[in-house]
Motif scaffolding. Structure first.
Motif, short mmCIF file in Angstrom:
data_model
loop_
_atom_site.label_atom_id
_atom_site.label_comp_id
_atom_site.label_asym_id
_atom_site.label_seq_id
_atom_site.Cartn_x
_atom_site.Cartn_y
_atom_site.Cartn_z
N SER A 209 -11.79 35.05 -24.74
CA SER A 209 -11.31 34.52 -26.01
C SER A 209 -12.06 33.24 -26.34
O SER A 209 -12.90 32.79 -25.55
N ASP A 210 -11.74 32.65 -27.49
CA ASP A 210 -12.39 31.40 -27.87
C ASP A 210 -12.06 30.28 -26.89
O ASP A 210 -12.83 29.31 -26.75
N ASP A 211 -10.92 30.39 -26.22
CA ASP A 211 -10.50 29.35 -25.28
C ASP A 211 -11.10 29.51 -23.89
O ASP A 211 -10.95 28.65 -23.03
N GLY A 212 -11.74 30.63 -23.63
CA GLY A 212 -12.31 30.86 -22.31
C GLY A 212 -12.00 32.26 -21.81
O GLY A 212 -11.82 33.20 -22.60
N MET A 213 -11.92 32.39 -20.51
CA MET A 213 -11.71 33.69 -19.88
C MET A 213 -10.45 33.65 -19.03
O MET A 213 -10.12 32.63 -18.40
N SER A 214 -9.72 34.76 -18.99
CA SER A 214 -8.56 34.88 -18.11
C SER A 214 -8.57 36.28 -17.52
O SER A 214 -9.20 37.20 -18.06
N PHE A 215 -7.88 36.44 -16.42
CA PHE A 215 -7.80 37.76 -15.81
C PHE A 215 -6.41 37.96 -15.23
O PHE A 215 -5.68 36.99 -14.96
N LYS A 216 -6.04 39.19 -15.04
CA LYS A 216 -4.78 39.51 -14.38
C LYS A 216 -4.93 40.84 -13.65
O LYS A 216 -5.78 41.67 -14.00
#
Length: 217
Positions: free
Chosen positions: A12-19
Motif C-alpha cells: 500500500s502507500d503506507d508500506g508493506m504488511s503480511f499475514k
C-alpha cells in the motif's frame, strides 16, 4: 496483494504488511511445513528479518521487516522451532518419517517428545532427572541408563541414553543428572523394558531408569 500458501503480502502507500493464511491456532500442517513457517516467523519476529520476493522477471526484491510481529505464540516461536527441527532430526536418526499433520495444540501437548528432544539433542537443556539413590552409592558421581518410547506427528521412536549424574550437595541422598549421551535411537521396539535391560547389561550399569517409574514435574 501477493498470495502464497502460507502468507498474504499486501502493498500500500503506507508500506508493506503480511499475514499468515488461515487460522494459525487450529490449522493442521505436516512437520516440514511447520518447520518452514516457524523458521520464517521467528526470523521476522527478531526485528532483523527480510522478506524476499522473486517475481517472474527473476529479479529478487528484498524488504526489511522491522515492525512488531503480532499473533498467537509469538514469544514462543524460537522454542517451537527448536522442538520441530529437533524432532525432525531425532526421527531422522531413527530412520522413520512423520507423515501426520498436526495443530499447535498437538505440539504443545506432546510432552514425551519434547523431553526426548531436549535430553538427547540439547546440550544446554534445563531439564534434568533426580534419583533418590544416595545411600546406595559411595561415589559422588554415577552413570545410569534411561530409555523410553515416544510418538509425535505419526512417528514413533525408541531411545536409550547414558545419564551422567552427580550427588546434590544440599541433599546428599539425591543424585541429579548433569548431561545425557545417546546410546541408540531407533524405530519403535516391541518390548521396551527388555530392550532397555539388554542395553543396561551391555553398558554394565545397575542404575536403570525405567519410564514407568519416572514422574514428570
Amino acid at each position: 496483494m501477493l498470495k502464497h500458501r502460507e502468507f498474504e503480502v499486501i502493498f500500500s502507500d503506507d508500506g508493506m504488511s503480511f499475514k499468515t493464511t488461515g487460522n494459525f491456532e487450529v490449522d493442521k500442517r505436516d512437520l516440514s511445513a511447520w518447520c518452514k513457517l516457524t523458521r520464517g516467523l521467528s526470523n521476522m519476529a527478531s526485528g532483523e528479518g527480510i522478506l524476499a520476493i522473486t517475481p517472474a522477471s527473476g529479479e529478487t526484491m528484498q524488504f526489511p521487516v522491522t515492525g512488531p510481529l503480532t499473533g498467537p505464540d509469538t514469544s514462543h516461536l524460537p522454542q517451537l522451532l527448536d522442538f520441530f527441527e529437533g524432532w525432525r532430526k531425532l526421527i531422522g536418526l531413527a530412520g522413520v518419517d512423520a507423515r501426520e499433520e498436526f495443530t499447535l495444540d498437538d505440539a504443545r501437548n506432546t510432552r514425551d517428545a519434547q523431553v526426548a528432544v531436549g535430553l538427547l539433542l540439547d546440550q544446554a537443556t534445563s531439564g534434568y532427572l533426580e534419583l533418590d539413590i544416595g545411600d546406595q552409592i559411595e561415589s559422588d558421581d554415577a552413570i545410569g541408563l534411561y530409555y523410553n518410547t515416544c510418538s509425535f506427528a505419526g512417528a514413533t521412536v525408541s531411545f536409550c541414553a547414558r545419564v551422567y549424574m552427580q550427588r546434590v550437595p544440599d541433599d546428599p541422598v539425591i543424585f541429579r543428572s548433569k548431561r545425557f549421551e545417546p546410546v541408540e535411537i531407533r524405530s519403535c521396539v516391541e518390548n521396551l523394558d527388555q530392550w532397555g535391560e539388554d542395553h543396561a547389561e551391555a553398558e554394565g550399569t545397575h542404575i536403570v531408569l525405567r519410564p514407568d517409574l519416572i514422574s514428570m514435574v
